[in-house]
Motif scaffolding. Structure first.
Motif, PDB file in Angstrom:
ATOM      1  N   GLY A 362       0.814  -1.210   0.000  1.00 37.90           N
ATOM      2  CA  GLY A 362       0.000   0.000   0.000  1.00 37.90           C
ATOM      3  C   GLY A 362       0.847   1.259   0.000  1.00 37.90           C
ATOM      4  N   GLU A 363       1.903   1.253   0.803  1.00 43.03           N
ATOM      5  CA  GLU A 363       2.813   2.395   0.835  1.00 43.03           C
ATOM      6  C   GLU A 363       3.469   2.598  -0.526  1.00 43.03           C
ATOM      7  OE1 GLU A 363       7.205   3.635   2.477  1.00 43.03           O
ATOM      8  OE2 GLU A 363       6.353   1.697   3.023  1.00 43.03           O
ATOM      9  N   ALA A 364       3.957   1.502  -1.133  1.00 41.69           N
ATOM     10  CA  ALA A 364       4.618   1.610  -2.440  1.00 41.69           C
ATOM     11  C   ALA A 364       3.659   2.161  -3.483  1.00 41.69           C
ATOM     12  CB  ALA A 364       5.155   0.251  -2.864  1.00 41.69           C
ATOM     13  N   ALA A 365       2.424   1.680  -3.485  1.00 38.14           N
ATOM     14  CA  ALA A 365       1.429   2.160  -4.443  1.00 38.14           C
ATOM     15  C   ALA A 365       1.182   3.652  -4.262  1.00 38.14           C
ATOM     16  CB  ALA A 365       0.126   1.387  -4.284  1.00 38.14           C
ATOM     17  N   GLN A 464      15.187  -1.888  -9.984  1.00 36.69           N
ATOM     18  CA  GLN A 464      16.567  -1.650  -9.597  1.00 36.69           C
ATOM     19  C   GLN A 464      16.803  -0.199  -9.187  1.00 36.69           C
ATOM     20  OE1 GLN A 464      19.712  -4.010 -11.596  1.00 36.69           O
ATOM     21  NE2 GLN A 464      18.239  -4.135 -13.256  1.00 36.69           N
ATOM     22  N   ARG A 465      15.996   0.690  -9.683  1.00 40.39           N
ATOM     23  CA  ARG A 465      16.159   2.122  -9.394  1.00 40.39           C
ATOM     24  C   ARG A 465      15.688   2.472  -7.994  1.00 40.39           C
ATOM     25  NH1 ARG A 465      19.225   6.153 -11.606  1.00 40.39           N
ATOM     26  NH2 ARG A 465      18.017   7.970 -12.234  1.00 40.39           N
ATOM     27  N   ILE A 466      14.653   1.784  -7.507  1.00 45.64           N
ATOM     28  CA  ILE A 466      14.075   2.133  -6.214  1.00 45.64           C
ATOM     29  C   ILE A 466      15.135   2.008  -5.132  1.00 45.64           C
ATOM     30  CG2 ILE A 466      13.266  -0.180  -5.576  1.00 45.64           C
ATOM     31  CD1 ILE A 466      11.267   3.074  -5.196  1.00 45.64           C
ATOM     32  N   SER A 467      15.135   2.960  -4.221  1.00 47.69           N
ATOM     33  CA  SER A 467      16.131   2.958  -3.154  1.00 47.69           C
ATOM     34  C   SER A 467      15.440   3.265  -1.832  1.00 47.69           C
ATOM     35  CB  SER A 467      17.210   4.014  -3.443  1.00 47.69           C
ATOM     36  OG  SER A 467      18.202   4.036  -2.432  1.00 47.69           O
ATOM     37  N   ALA A 468      15.633   2.378  -0.869  1.00 54.79           N
ATOM     38  CA  ALA A 468      15.067   2.588   0.468  1.00 54.79           C
ATOM     39  C   ALA A 468      16.199   2.933   1.436  1.00 54.79           C
ATOM     40  CB  ALA A 468      14.361   1.315   0.928  1.00 54.79           C
ATOM     41  N   PRO A 469      15.940   3.861   2.346  1.00 55.05           N
ATOM     42  CA  PRO A 469      14.676   4.552   2.602  1.00 55.05           C
ATOM     43  C   PRO A 469      14.536   5.891   1.881  1.00 55.05           C
ATOM     44  CG  PRO A 469      16.203   5.010   4.366  1.00 55.05           C
ATOM     45  CD  PRO A 469      16.934   4.110   3.404  1.00 55.05           C
ATOM     46  N   MET A 472      11.107   5.209  -0.226  1.00 52.62           N
ATOM     47  CA  MET A 472      10.056   4.600   0.590  1.00 52.62           C
ATOM     48  C   MET A 472      10.720   3.689   1.601  1.00 52.62           C
ATOM     49  SD  MET A 472       8.464   1.994  -2.287  1.00 52.62           S
ATOM     50  CE  MET A 472       8.053   3.380  -3.357  1.00 52.62           C
ATOM     51  N   SER A 473       9.924   3.101   2.481  1.00 49.83           N
ATOM     52  CA  SER A 473      10.490   2.229   3.500  1.00 49.83           C
ATOM     53  C   SER A 473      11.042   0.949   2.878  1.00 49.83           C
ATOM     54  CB  SER A 473       9.423   1.858   4.534  1.00 49.83           C
ATOM     55  OG  SER A 473       8.485   0.946   3.964  1.00 49.83           O
ATOM     56  N   GLY A 474      11.807   0.199   3.674  1.00 48.80           N
ATOM     57  CA  GLY A 474      12.324  -1.073   3.197  1.00 48.80           C
ATOM     58  C   GLY A 474      11.208  -2.023   2.795  1.00 48.80           C
ATOM     59  N   ALA A 475      10.125  -2.064   3.579  1.00 54.00           N
ATOM     60  CA  ALA A 475       9.008  -2.944   3.249  1.00 54.00           C
ATOM     61  C   ALA A 475       8.343  -2.522   1.946  1.00 54.00           C
ATOM     62  CB  ALA A 475       7.985  -2.946   4.387  1.00 54.00           C
ATOM     63  N   GLY A 476       8.207  -1.206   1.742  1.00 46.76           N
ATOM     64  CA  GLY A 476       7.614  -0.713   0.506  1.00 46.76           C
ATOM     65  C   GLY A 476       8.467  -1.044  -0.695  1.00 46.76           C
ATOM     66  N   ALA A 477       9.786  -0.839  -0.573  1.00 45.25           N
ATOM     67  CA  ALA A 477      10.688  -1.133  -1.682  1.00 45.25           C
ATOM     68  C   ALA A 477      10.680  -2.621  -2.023  1.00 45.25           C
ATOM     69  CB  ALA A 477      12.106  -0.682  -1.338  1.00 45.25           C
ATOM     70  N   ALA A 478      10.660  -3.476  -0.995  1.00 42.50           N
ATOM     71  CA  ALA A 478      10.628  -4.915  -1.244  1.00 42.50           C
ATOM     72  C   ALA A 478       9.345  -5.310  -1.968  1.00 42.50           C
ATOM     73  CB  ALA A 478      10.765  -5.676   0.074  1.00 42.50           C
ATOM     74  N   ALA A 479       8.212  -4.712  -1.565  1.00 42.25           N
ATOM     75  CA  ALA A 479       6.941  -5.012  -2.235  1.00 42.25           C
ATOM     76  C   ALA A 479       6.965  -4.550  -3.683  1.00 42.25           C
ATOM     77  CB  ALA A 479       5.790  -4.334  -1.483  1.00 42.25           C
ATOM     78  N   LEU A 480       7.536  -3.373  -3.938  1.00 36.42           N
ATOM     79  CA  LEU A 480       7.598  -2.866  -5.312  1.00 36.42           C
ATOM     80  C   LEU A 480       8.483  -3.753  -6.184  1.00 36.42           C
ATOM     81  CD1 LEU A 480       7.744   0.766  -6.476  1.00 36.42           C
ATOM     82  CD2 LEU A 480       9.361  -0.856  -7.423  1.00 36.42           C
ATOM     83  N   ARG A 481       9.637  -4.167  -5.661  1.00 36.21           N
ATOM     84  CA  ARG A 481      10.518  -5.044  -6.443  1.00 36.21           C
ATOM     85  C   ARG A 481       9.816  -6.355  -6.789  1.00 36.21           C
ATOM     86  NH1 ARG A 481      15.793  -2.787  -5.728  1.00 36.21           N
ATOM     87  NH2 ARG A 481      16.000  -1.752  -3.709  1.00 36.21           N
ATOM     88  N   ALA A 482       9.141  -6.925  -5.804  1.00 33.49           N
ATOM     89  CA  ALA A 482       8.463  -8.199  -6.037  1.00 33.49           C
ATOM     90  C   ALA A 482       7.347  -8.046  -7.068  1.00 33.49           C
ATOM     91  CB  ALA A 482       7.905  -8.741  -4.717  1.00 33.49           C
TER      92      ALA A 482
END
Length: 493
Positions: A362-365, A464-469, A472-482
């Motif tokens: 939700g945060e990533a979105a 690959q571009r997304i960078s936490a924090p 976004m948070s680590g959880a958000g970045a992990a969700a976006l990558r997945a």
């Protein structure tokens, strides 16, 4: 129209190729936008529950919602102080921020100067302490590759972090931490990060703070093992076995220090973190991701260090740490970029999906939707999509449109994963078809293939571009990558 689309960005091209393969290790394809894009009611974003197979969203008539609809859908998601910074670096911030200017002032007691990428471990110490103590602050970002002259004049070391506390400049991370503790004492209602002055426990914690930066401490010794030599010094892979022995010994010392904490921990400060924990956190967070990926050494799973494992678990339960935490993908991408590290065979370099759940999705979105203008522009400029054709303007417009759709599709997928169901979207041209039963005209098929290629480049680049924090948070970045990886796997050319 585009006459060709080439993916010159090597990682994006490789991922796109892998995702389009039918070999083992590629997730099974699903219908429409895929299972991850289905809402809580069981329907896809088109509202169509039928099993008809269509092309992936970026290349099909099943259009994802527009940005205005996605904005309304994700508006209830709480993203704290996240704010957009038009025409600035970075383009967004997870904390309240001010323009990078000597004239930026704040009514809050603390003004933090830190790096733009959120990679600096010394900045992270200060950032974490402010969150842990609940101190309100504003941030001014400093580009380490192009530090403003006013900053160089203001800070004698010319380094980050620096802070102004009640207008008084303090620099060097340890000095800043002590200044924050002094300015925001327990007597004023702020959680203490140091035991009372004059006590044996205060002496113990201050000694552990010294160890955090000591040449024989777990941080320095760990970096030696990780890099195959001293930080910034010569690297010699033949010395890695002896460097591992030294690192294991430093972990034994850390384990013993945790055992000696009040109540046996889980932190060096006892039940709650101390400044010694704060100082060690950035280094140990990186090791948790880097060591398994690049040295095949998982300190969290090592049977000799149960208290170290408990320290990590307790740290990850702290809301303050969640605010500054990176994901394994960011830590490992940084190590590859900065230190030219190569993963060991079979290593899960990205820790794909670790820590990601409904909250992360939700945060990533929401953050993707809020910052979509900058993200679209970044992909178009930097994803390595090379176009050619007789009409350059039309080709560029087609690429821009395809990137926009691909990112809307990704945002919709993440929203659905978070349980946010989109209303049915009216399909537009070209018509939705079953490619197996009813092949489209040659030009239409070519247009779909071009859009699919751009989608692949977009999703591969963004994961690959997304960078936490930073973003976004680590959880958000992990969700976006997945989610991006799943989208790649489901893409049909």
């Amino acid at each position: 129209m585009l006459s060709s689309v080439a993916l010159s960005h090597a990682p994006a091209a490789v991922l796109a190729q892998r995702a389009s393969s039918r070999g083992s290790g590629v997730p099974r394809k699903t219908n429409g936008l895929g299972r991850a894009a289905r809402g809580v009611g069981g329907r896809g974003l088109t509202g169509d529950a039928s099993p008809r197979r269509t092309v992936a969203a970026a290349a099909a008539a099943v259009a994802p919602p527009d940005w205005a609809t996605l904005d309304a859908l994700t508006a209830p998601v709480d993203v704290g102080g996240y704010n957009i910074r038009p025409q600035q670096v970075p383009s967004s911030s997870t904390d309240p921020s001010l323009p990078t200017s000597a004239d930026s002032t704040t009514a809050k007691r603390v003004l933090l100067y830190r790096d733009t990428n959120a990679w600096c471990p010394y900045c992270e110490r200060v950032w974490l302490a402010l969150h842990e103590k609940g101190v309100p602050f504003d941030t001014v970002f400093i580009d380490l590759r192009n530090k403003p002259l006013w900053y160089l004049d203001m800070v004698p070391s010319a380094l980050v972090p620096a802070v102004k506390i009640d207008g008084e400049l303090v620099y060097e991370s340890r000095d800043i931490l002590l200044a924050i503790e002094h300015a925001f004492p327990h007597s004023d209602g702020f959680p203490p990060l140091l035991p009372p002055a004059g006590t044996a426990e205060r002496t113990r914690v201050e000694g552990l703070m010294d160890l955090a930066d000591d040449a024989q401490g777990v941080g320095r010794v760990g970096f030696g093992f990780l890099l195959g030599g001293g930080f910034g010094g010569p690297r010699d892979e033949s010395k890695v076995p002896e460097l591992r022995v030294a690192f294991e010994e430093s972990l034994r010392n850390f384990e013993a220090a945790l055992a000696g904490a009040p109540g046996g921990g889980p932190f060096l400060g006892g039940a709650a973190p101390s400044l010694a924990d704060i100082m060690l956190t950035p280094q140990l967070s990186r090791f948790a991701a880097n060591m398994p990926a690049f040295r095949g050494f998982d300190m969290r799973a090592h049977p000799e260090f149960p208290r170290v494992a408990a320290w990590y678990k307790a740290l990850e339960a702290r809301p303050a740490y969640a605010a500054v935490r990176a994901d394994p993908g960011t830590h490992n991408a940084t190590a590859r970029t900065m230190f030219r590290m190569k993963p060991v065979e079979g290593a899960a370099v990205e820790g794909m999906g670790a820590g990601a759940g409904e909250a992360g999705a939700g945060e990533a979105a929401r953050k993707l939707v809020m910052n979509y203008d900058a993200v679209v522009a970044d992909v178009v400029k930097n994803a390595g999509i090379v176009v050619s054709g007789s009409d350059a303007a039309a080709a560029a417009a087609e690429v821009h449109a395809a990137v926009d759709v691909a990112l809307r599709s990704l945002a919709a997928r993440l929203a659905a994963q978070a349980g946010i169901e989109a209303a049915p979207v009216e399909a537009g041209p070209p018509p939705a078809i079953n490619l197996r039963a009813n092949p489209p005209a040659a030009e239409e098929k070519a247009a779909r293939a071009r859009a699919a290629a751009v989608s692949a480049a977009t999703w591969a680049f963004i994961r690959q571009r997304i960078s936490a924090p930073r973003d976004m948070s680590g959880a958000g970045a992990a969700a976006l990558r997945a989610a991006a990886l799943t989208a790649l796997a489901e893409l049909d050319f």
